[in-house]
Design a protein around this motif. Structure first.
Motif, PDB file in Angstrom:
ATOM      1  N   PRO A  55       0.979  -1.271   0.082  1.00 33.03           N
ATOM      2  CA  PRO A  55      -0.189  -0.018  -0.051  1.00 33.03           C
ATOM      3  C   PRO A  55       1.018   1.259  -0.018  1.00 33.03           C
ATOM      4  O   PRO A  55       1.899   1.400   0.872  1.00 33.03           O
ATOM      5  CB  PRO A  55      -0.955  -0.227   1.333  1.00 33.03           C
ATOM      6  N   GLY A  56       0.394   2.124  -0.814  1.00 35.43           N
ATOM      7  CA  GLY A  56       1.303   3.457  -0.823  1.00 35.43           C
ATOM      8  C   GLY A  56       2.632   3.230  -1.454  1.00 35.43           C
ATOM      9  O   GLY A  56       3.557   4.002  -1.306  1.00 35.43           O
ATOM     10  N   TRP A  57       2.971   2.423  -2.217  1.00 34.84           N
ATOM     11  CA  TRP A  57       4.160   1.929  -2.812  1.00 34.84           C
ATOM     12  C   TRP A  57       4.939   3.029  -3.405  1.00 34.84           C
ATOM     13  O   TRP A  57       5.887   3.447  -3.397  1.00 34.84           O
ATOM     14  CB  TRP A  57       4.112   0.563  -3.354  1.00 34.84           C
ATOM     15  N   THR A  58       3.903   3.680  -4.528  1.00 35.89           N
ATOM     16  CA  THR A  58       4.600   4.418  -5.438  1.00 35.89           C
ATOM     17  C   THR A  58       3.642   5.722  -5.751  1.00 35.89           C
ATOM     18  O   THR A  58       2.488   5.710  -5.714  1.00 35.89           O
ATOM     19  CB  THR A  58       4.971   3.581  -6.699  1.00 35.89           C
ATOM     20  N   THR A  59       4.319   6.953  -6.086  1.00 37.37           N
ATOM     21  CA  THR A  59       3.601   7.888  -6.737  1.00 37.37           C
ATOM     22  C   THR A  59       3.385   7.413  -8.369  1.00 37.37           C
ATOM     23  O   THR A  59       4.065   6.748  -9.062  1.00 37.37           O
ATOM     24  CB  THR A  59       4.434   9.151  -6.595  1.00 37.37           C
ATOM     25  N   PRO A  60       2.601   8.241  -9.059  1.00 40.60           N
ATOM     26  CA  PRO A  60       2.489   8.219 -10.546  1.00 40.60           C
ATOM     27  C   PRO A  60       3.681   8.186 -11.233  1.00 40.60           C
ATOM     28  O   PRO A  60       4.081   7.341 -12.161  1.00 40.60           O
ATOM     29  CB  PRO A  60       1.253   8.977 -10.964  1.00 40.60           C
ATOM     30  N   ALA A  61       4.654   9.112 -10.829  1.00 40.30           N
ATOM     31  CA  ALA A  61       6.034   9.458 -11.213  1.00 40.30           C
ATOM     32  C   ALA A  61       6.794   8.179 -11.231  1.00 40.30           C
ATOM     33  O   ALA A  61       7.460   7.730 -12.040  1.00 40.30           O
ATOM     34  CB  ALA A  61       6.630  10.890 -10.805  1.00 40.30           C
ATOM     35  N   GLU A  62       6.782   7.814  -9.955  1.00 43.08           N
ATOM     36  CA  GLU A  62       7.647   6.796  -9.612  1.00 43.08           C
ATOM     37  C   GLU A  62       7.082   5.447 -10.238  1.00 43.08           C
ATOM     38  O   GLU A  62       8.190   4.583 -10.917  1.00 43.08           O
ATOM     39  CB  GLU A  62       7.628   6.498  -8.195  1.00 43.08           C
ATOM     40  N   PHE A  63       5.976   5.160 -10.623  1.00 42.96           N
ATOM     41  CA  PHE A  63       5.267   3.954 -11.157  1.00 42.96           C
ATOM     42  C   PHE A  63       5.927   4.053 -12.827  1.00 42.96           C
ATOM     43  O   PHE A  63       6.406   3.163 -13.224  1.00 42.96           O
ATOM     44  CB  PHE A  63       3.752   4.135 -11.301  1.00 42.96           C
ATOM     45  N   GLU A  64       5.806   5.250 -13.150  1.00 43.28           N
ATOM     46  CA  GLU A  64       6.187   5.262 -14.846  1.00 43.28           C
ATOM     47  C   GLU A  64       7.789   5.270 -14.943  1.00 43.28           C
ATOM     48  O   GLU A  64       8.273   4.590 -16.014  1.00 43.28           O
ATOM     49  CB  GLU A  64       5.857   6.877 -15.253  1.00 43.28           C
ATOM     50  N   LEU A  65       8.560   5.280 -13.822  1.00 43.19           N
ATOM     51  CA  LEU A  65       9.950   5.458 -13.926  1.00 43.19           C
ATOM     52  C   LEU A  65      10.153   3.589 -13.900  1.00 43.19           C
ATOM     53  O   LEU A  65      11.039   3.211 -14.390  1.00 43.19           O
ATOM     54  CB  LEU A  65      10.585   5.976 -12.722  1.00 43.19           C
ATOM     55  N   VAL A  66       9.369   3.072 -12.911  1.00 46.11           N
ATOM     56  CA  VAL A  66       9.617   1.537 -12.830  1.00 46.11           C
ATOM     57  C   VAL A  66       9.047   0.768 -14.006  1.00 46.11           C
ATOM     58  O   VAL A  66       9.768  -0.093 -14.411  1.00 46.11           O
ATOM     59  CB  VAL A  66       8.958   1.043 -11.653  1.00 46.11           C
ATOM     60  N   ARG A  67       7.958   1.116 -14.490  1.00 49.48           N
ATOM     61  CA  ARG A  67       7.232   0.800 -15.525  1.00 49.48           C
ATOM     62  C   ARG A  67       8.126   0.653 -16.897  1.00 49.48           C
ATOM     63  O   ARG A  67       8.465  -0.034 -17.626  1.00 49.48           O
ATOM     64  CB  ARG A  67       6.041   1.278 -16.025  1.00 49.48           C
ATOM     65  N   GLY A  68       8.778   2.012 -17.198  1.00 50.02           N
ATOM     66  CA  GLY A  68       9.528   2.255 -18.133  1.00 50.02           C
ATOM     67  C   GLY A  68      11.076   1.414 -17.955  1.00 50.02           C
ATOM     68  O   GLY A  68      11.390   0.814 -18.969  1.00 50.02           O
ATOM     69  N   THR A  69      11.488   1.266 -16.863  1.00 53.22           N
ATOM     70  CA  THR A  69      12.823   0.438 -16.933  1.00 53.22           C
ATOM     71  C   THR A  69      12.243  -0.953 -17.008  1.00 53.22           C
ATOM     72  O   THR A  69      12.945  -1.663 -17.868  1.00 53.22           O
ATOM     73  CB  THR A  69      13.154   0.776 -15.258  1.00 53.22           C
ATOM     74  N   VAL A  70      11.221  -1.509 -16.640  1.00 56.62           N
ATOM     75  CA  VAL A  70      10.908  -2.750 -16.829  1.00 56.62           C
ATOM     76  C   VAL A  70      10.776  -3.066 -18.205  1.00 56.62           C
ATOM     77  O   VAL A  70      11.113  -4.007 -19.163  1.00 56.62           O
ATOM     78  CB  VAL A  70       9.625  -3.355 -16.106  1.00 56.62           C
ATOM     79  N   ALA A  71      10.127  -2.006 -19.145  1.00 50.00           N
ATOM     80  CA  ALA A  71      10.017  -2.298 -20.754  1.00 50.00           C
ATOM     81  C   ALA A  71      11.289  -2.038 -21.114  1.00 50.00           C
ATOM     82  O   ALA A  71      11.426  -2.809 -22.249  1.00 50.00           O
ATOM     83  CB  ALA A  71       9.128  -0.886 -21.029  1.00 50.00           C
ATOM     84  N   TYR A  72      12.280  -1.312 -20.677  1.00 50.77           N
ATOM     85  CA  TYR A  72      13.534  -1.350 -21.485  1.00 50.77           C
ATOM     86  C   TYR A  72      14.316  -2.550 -21.242  1.00 50.77           C
ATOM     87  O   TYR A  72      14.778  -3.111 -21.885  1.00 50.77           O
ATOM     88  CB  TYR A  72      14.238  -0.185 -20.918  1.00 50.77           C
ATOM     89  N   MET A  73      14.135  -3.008 -19.957  1.00 56.00           N
ATOM     90  CA  MET A  73      14.690  -4.570 -19.667  1.00 56.00           C
ATOM     91  C   MET A  73      14.153  -5.458 -20.760  1.00 56.00           C
ATOM     92  O   MET A  73      14.880  -6.540 -21.098  1.00 56.00           O
ATOM     93  CB  MET A  73      14.641  -4.791 -18.294  1.00 56.00           C
TER      94      MET A  73
END
Length: 98
Positions: A55-73
């Motif tokens: 719960p409360g793990w991430t903000t929208p900006a942090e989500f996008e950073l993690v999502r983008g990194t996963v897509a890049y990987m």
């Protein structure tokens, strides 16, 4: 938590290999194979899957950073898979008679 070991090639550098040093090339291929196996066996992404639902793990900006990194990987893994196929196909053609 799994610890990440360093590359079989110190500092990730490409070692100097003399002309036609087939033994050195074989060592590099074996080191690459070992590193890819180590990466595949890692549980680091399983750790990420445990963190994400908190719960409360991430903000929208942090989500996008993690999502983008996963897509890049994912793209990097696909590129490595394609490069491996091209390498094997090319190696099989070396010296082949047509």
């Amino acid at each position: 938590m799994t610890t990440h070991t360093t590359s079989a090639l110190p500092g990730g550098d490409i070692p100097h290999v003399g002309p036609h040093d087939l033994k050195a090339l074989s060592r590099e291929v074996k080191a690459l194979h070992a590193r890819v196996r180590e990466l595949a066996a890692s549980d680091r992404l399983e750790e990420l899957l445990k963190i994400i639902p908190r719960p409360g793990w991430t903000t929208p900006a942090e989500f996008e950073l993690v999502r983008g990194t996963v897509a890049y990987m994912n793209r990097q893994v696909a590129a490595l898979d394609e490069a491996q196929d091209m390498l094997l196909k090319g190696a099989n053609l070396v010296g082949a008679r047509t």
